[in-house]
Structures are given as C-alpha cells and as structure tokens.
Design an enzyme around this catalytic site. Sequence first.
Site, short mmCIF file in Angstrom:
data_model
loop_
_atom_site.label_atom_id
_atom_site.label_comp_id
_atom_site.label_asym_id
_atom_site.label_seq_id
_atom_site.Cartn_x
_atom_site.Cartn_y
_atom_site.Cartn_z
N THR A 318 0.85 -1.19 0.00
CA THR A 318 0.00 0.00 0.00
C THR A 318 0.88 1.24 0.00
O THR A 318 1.92 1.26 0.66
CB THR A 318 -0.95 0.01 1.22
OG1 THR A 318 -1.77 1.18 1.17
CG2 THR A 318 -0.20 -0.01 2.53
N HIS A 370 2.36 -11.65 14.15
CA HIS A 370 3.42 -12.25 14.97
C HIS A 370 3.12 -13.71 15.34
O HIS A 370 4.00 -14.42 15.83
CB HIS A 370 3.62 -11.42 16.24
CG HIS A 370 5.04 -11.41 16.74
ND1 HIS A 370 5.96 -12.36 16.40
CD2 HIS A 370 5.68 -10.54 17.57
CE1 HIS A 370 7.11 -12.10 16.99
NE2 HIS A 370 6.97 -11.00 17.70
#
Length: 407
Positions: A318, A370
């Site tokens: 993006t 994560h």
Amino acid sequence: MILEMKVPSPGESIKEVEIATWLVKDGDYVEKDQAIAEVDSDKATLELPAEASGIITLKAEEGDAVAVGAVVCLIDTSAAKPAGDAPAPAKEEAKPVAEAPKAEVKAAPVAEKTYATQAPSPAAKKILDEKNIQPTEVVGTGKGGRITKDDAVNATPSMGTPTGGTRGSERTKLSMLRRKVAERLVAAKNETAMLTTFNEVNMTPINTIRNEYKDAFKAKHGGLGLGYMSFFTKAVTRALALFPDVNSMIDGDFKTSYDFCDISIAVSGPKGLMVPVVRNAELLSFRGVEAEIKRLAIKSRDGQITVDDMTGGTFTITNGGVFGSMLSTPIINPPQSGILGMHNIIERPIAVNGKVEIHPMMYVALSYDHRIIDGRESVGFLVAVKEALENPLELLMNGDAKKALEL
C-alpha cells in the site's frame, strides 16, 4: 412480454447484494445492456445491465439488501420506445391574489436594558470591531437599547455561542463494501497479533535509473510509465523468496505457505479503497508489473473491478505516500500475514561514508502477524526489501538495466 430481471451472482461466496444506486427511474424506457443500477457486494461495486429493451418497473429501493437470484425489476419488452418527450403542459397565467389586510401591530415598550436594537455609536462600533465582537452579542444600556462606548469597553467575546457559520450534519448509510472493509479491518486488529517494524530507504539509486531510462521505457512500451511500484513489487517478491514465512497464512492450527507471489496492490477508486491482485508477480518483468498495475488501476477507477480481481492475494503493498503520508502502521489484509507500507519521499540529510549528504528518503513499514512471523523473519524481510531498493541494478536487474527494462 414481461421479463423478470434477477440479481446475478458476482462470485461464489456472495449470497446477497445491496442496491447502491438506481441509474434509471421507474417507468423509464431502457435499452438492452444499458447500465440500470449499481449494486454493492461485500467485495466490489458492480453495474447491473438491462437484459432487454423496454419499459422498466423497479422492485427494490436504494439501500435494500437483495438475495442473489431475486427479482429486482421488470422490463416490458413489448412496450414501444417513446418517440420523444411529451410537450410540457401550458402554464396557467398567474392570477393576482388580493392582499389580505394587515393587522395593526402596536409597538412593544422598550425595556431599559436589552440587546442592541439600534446601531452602536461610532466609538462603540470601533471598539467592538477591534475585539471582533458582533453588536448582537452585546447588551445595550443606552436609549432604546443603543450600545454605548462603555458597553463596548466592558463587552467580552462569547465563548460558547457561535454567531456565524453553518452547523449542519448529514447521516448516510455506509455501502456494503465499506461496511465489509470496516468489518475486516476490525477483525484484523482483534484477531491477529499485529506488529509493525520500520526502516528507511535511500531512493537515489532508483531515481537515477528512472531518470535515465523512463523516457525510453515510455517510448518503447506504448506510453507505459516506469514508476516506483515495479521496483517495490520486484523487491518484495525477492524478499518473499528469502523469507517464505511472510508469504504464509494461518488456517486454524495449520500454516499454509505459497510458492508463488500474488501481490495485492491497494489503489484508491471512486467507491473507496480497492485491493486488486497482480498474479504471479515473481514471474513478471518491470514492464509486466507496470502494465498489470495500470490495467487494474483503470478498472478500479472506472468501477469495472471484479471479485476475481481482488481475491487470492498472498501479500499486500500500500502506498500512502501518494496522499502525503510520511509514516503509518498499515493494517494487515486478512487472511494474509504481512503488508508493506510505502510513504512519501522527502529530501533529508543522512550520513554517507562519514559525511552528511542530502538524499531523497522514504520510510517503509512492515505490519505482520506475529503468530506466524517472528521478529527475525520480519526484520530480515524488510532489510532485504531495503537492500534491493538501494541496489536495484545488481539485485533486481542482474546488472543490466536495459535488458531488465526490455529496451
């Protein structure tokens, strides 16, 4: 013959759509293949074309959620096309209306102390102008409510009652697409262990290549521009090969990894943010990446993007820099595990071989899940992107810019 028009299926997983806008009115004559409505699904906004010519009767209102396969309008195919607009009826000459007699209104007695009903004195007006206070905010103690000099000296600005400007508001329903985007963004924040790591890139090497070859690239490839996105896409696919966990997704208790790179590119369209996918970006040349991004951007701009164009990405890029963003923490595009944020390019002083030099610099950000990507992989991935962007000739072009750019 009355033809029932039903909602076609925009995609396998879509069960209903929402009527965003009717482009015709009830009773209009429509031509076959004419766009009669815009419908929102949870993935895209699509046009609904008329299946035949005839007089249309609408069976749903704007904002209605309609199941796929349900009837949304009827078309009378036996109706003849109107020859032209019917002449407008002649306007009747306005007749004079006798004016009602006015009731006599008696003047109310003037209170001794009231808000100003007459113009302030010249001295008072000067003081009020200097204080930026409107006369209507001041209580006049003079004759007939006139504001005196003492009134102006003692006047203080109103802190809680604005006297100018508009204070309107408007409440509109979010489109199905916008509601789905909001739902997915909240889910990404709530259901992933999202973390963001940052780095910065010296854009001088890329600018040098672009300045040298962009004109030849444009001339050779039919007006196609050599932008930053091809360099970033190539850098990302290289880094994904080095750190495959970033190109993986969680599926319950399992991890799904991919040996291809389908790169989702976030683009801004008239209906909001769209994220079409560049398939097998690892196999595309610089020209191929630029051509595919341009094709998808045009489809998004023209409202022609489809569900298939936006499904199946394995990683997202993006670019908030086109809007002036210096730094951000992009939100993961689920079910993907990573997203790279580009930002604006600013000339800044940096240390180069012990000396201070000014270079065009860009901050880059990698948000990652994560649960599936550890710190070593995330930081290593972003460093690999940085290395490729700062040494594109060797790491992205095999030492031959002309060959890589197909010049």
